[in-house]
Design an enzyme around this catalytic site. Structure first.
Site, PDB file in Angstrom:
ATOM      1  N   LYS A   1      -9.538   1.404  -9.969  1.00 10.58           N
ATOM      2  CA  LYS A   1     -10.023   1.496  -8.595  1.00 10.58           C
ATOM      3  C   LYS A   1     -11.209   2.457  -8.529  1.00 10.58           C
ATOM      4  CE  LYS A   1      -7.645   1.569  -4.101  1.00 10.58           C
ATOM      5  NZ  LYS A   1      -6.368   1.971  -3.477  1.00 10.58           N
TER       6      LYS A   1
ATOM      7  N   THR B   1     -12.988  -0.072  -3.944  1.00 12.91           N
ATOM      8  CA  THR B   1     -12.425   0.423  -2.697  1.00 12.91           C
ATOM      9  C   THR B   1     -13.507   1.000  -1.788  1.00 12.91           C
ATOM     10  OG1 THR B   1     -10.630   1.789  -1.790  1.00 12.91           O
ATOM     11  CG2 THR B   1     -11.931   2.746  -3.585  1.00 12.91           C
TER      12      THR B   1
ATOM     13  N   PHE C   1     -12.102  -2.058   4.235  1.00  6.20           N
ATOM     14  CA  PHE C   1     -11.197  -1.206   5.009  1.00  6.20           C
ATOM     15  C   PHE C   1     -11.263  -1.558   6.499  1.00  6.20           C
ATOM     16  CE2 PHE C   1      -9.927   2.751   2.443  1.00  6.20           C
ATOM     17  CZ  PHE C   1      -9.722   1.996   1.306  1.00  6.20           C
TER      18      PHE C   1
ATOM     19  N   ASP D   1       0.855  -1.185   0.000  1.00  9.02           N
ATOM     20  CA  ASP D   1       0.000   0.000   0.000  1.00  9.02           C
ATOM     21  C   ASP D   1       0.893   1.238   0.000  1.00  9.02           C
ATOM     22  OD1 ASP D   1      -2.254   1.531   0.062  1.00  9.02           O
ATOM     23  OD2 ASP D   1      -2.773   1.113   2.139  1.00  9.02           O
TER      24      ASP D   1
ATOM     25  N   GLU E   1      -6.623   4.747  -9.263  1.00  8.82           N
ATOM     26  CA  GLU E   1      -7.940   5.203  -8.829  1.00  8.82           C
ATOM     27  C   GLU E   1      -8.592   6.193  -9.782  1.00  8.82           C
ATOM     28  OE1 GLU E   1      -9.623   6.943  -4.619  1.00  8.82           O
ATOM     29  OE2 GLU E   1      -8.207   5.289  -4.719  1.00  8.82           O
TER      30      GLU E   1
END
Length: 319
Positions: free
Chosen positions: A132, A156, A178, A17, A96
């Protein structure tokens, strides 16, 4: 003794990440991810100064509105960082779609096409890329279209089983629940700490993993947003886990035993099917205060970092 990181790699695909090239080289993850937050951090590194200079120089030669040029430079930077990462990892790089498109299905699809084309121009095939998208109803519908076109998506900001099931129905390639952000909400709400085994974020991922495996769903479950190594250890065996360099280093330095916590063989029973139509989705989110609040907060956070990135670009353009 074998480190916990090596033990984890034997049962779970480890994703980094970070957009830090040096960390990727050192830690050797299978996949990695980018978002505006990580791109901002990457641009603060001397190793990425040339990328920033090139993108700004390119932008000065572009026509169109100032706002459009700034956005295009931002896209170019994200893809440039992602392309460097794609050349380092054997697997995929997630890139993203702009957070301000989180409630715009058509806009998200168009932006995804632009991202894929930009990577292709740099010699990075779509098989190396995950688009994403925020797991709003509109984002999930965009993923459904993109997956049908052979463009794989990473969904996400997953905070609920309702989001996870809707993403699976859309045939999303991968979801990112998450963990740490769910824990943050419950710590603030209840004013107490949680062990890894009672951590609400850990339990949420386990619920999603169990549902997927029990129903033969192929969408990949990738736990994300970890606060501690204990959370990661509690999800050992999950399909994938995306982990910060600091926590990867902590796991690499620990030579204790790491028992497997998740596997398809451990799943017993078959949870009831969740409805996935729009009405049921929106009602389930309305009934889940944590998921609603954290999804909105996450989108605002990514949008804030996107604005910060564009402000930095404007400063460089005006310099």
């Amino acid at each position: 003794m074998t480190s916990k990181l090596d033990q984890l790699r034997a049962m779970t695909t480890v994703v980094a990440d970070t957009g830090d090239i040096d960390a990727i080289r050192r830690l050797k993850p299978v996949d990695c991810t980018t978002n505006p937050t990580l791109v901002l951090k990457a641009l603060g590194l001397t190793s990425h100064a040339a990328l920033f200079d090139e993108a700004v120089t390119w932008g000065r030669s572009q026509s169109g509105t100032r706002e459009g040029v700034v956005a295009a430079i931002g896209d170019r930077l994200a893809v440039a960082v992602g392309a460097e990462l794609a050349r380092l990892v054997p697997g995929r790089v997630s890139t993203e779609v702009d957070a301000d498109l989180s409630f715009d299905t058509a806009g998200s699809i168009a932006k995804a096409h632009e991202i894929v084309a930009a990577y292709d121009a740099l010699g990075i095939p779509r098989e190396k890329i995950l688009i994403k998208l925020a797991s709003t109803w509109e984002g999930i519908r965009a993923a459904e279209v993109l997956q049908g076109e052979g463009i794989d998506c990473n969904m996400t900001l997953i905070f609920s089983i309702a989001q996870a099931v809707a993403c699976a129905e859309a045939k999303a390639f991968l979801i990112s629940p998450f963990v740490g952000r769910i824990l943050d909400w419950y710590v603030a709400k209840e004013g107490r700490s949680f062990t890894a085994e009672e951590d609400p974020g850990v339990l949420s991922v386990r619920e999603i993993y169990t549902y997927y495996k029990a129903h033969g769903i192929e969408t990949v479950v990738m736990g994300a947003s970890f606060r501690t190594a204990a959370e990661i250890e509690a999800l050992a065996g999950c399909d994938r886990l995306t982990i910060s360099p600091a926590l990867l280093d902590e796991l690499a330095a620990d030579e204790g035993e790491l028992p497997r916590k998740l596997s398809p063989e451990m799943v017993t029973g078959k949870p009831a099917i969740y409805p996935t139509d729009e009405r049921a989705f929106r009602w389930a989110m309305n009934e889940n205060a944590m998921a609603t609040e954290k999804l909105a907060e996450g989108i605002r956070g990514f949008a804030k970092d996107l604005r910060s990135l564009r402000s930095l670009i404007i400063e460089r353009l005006d310099a």
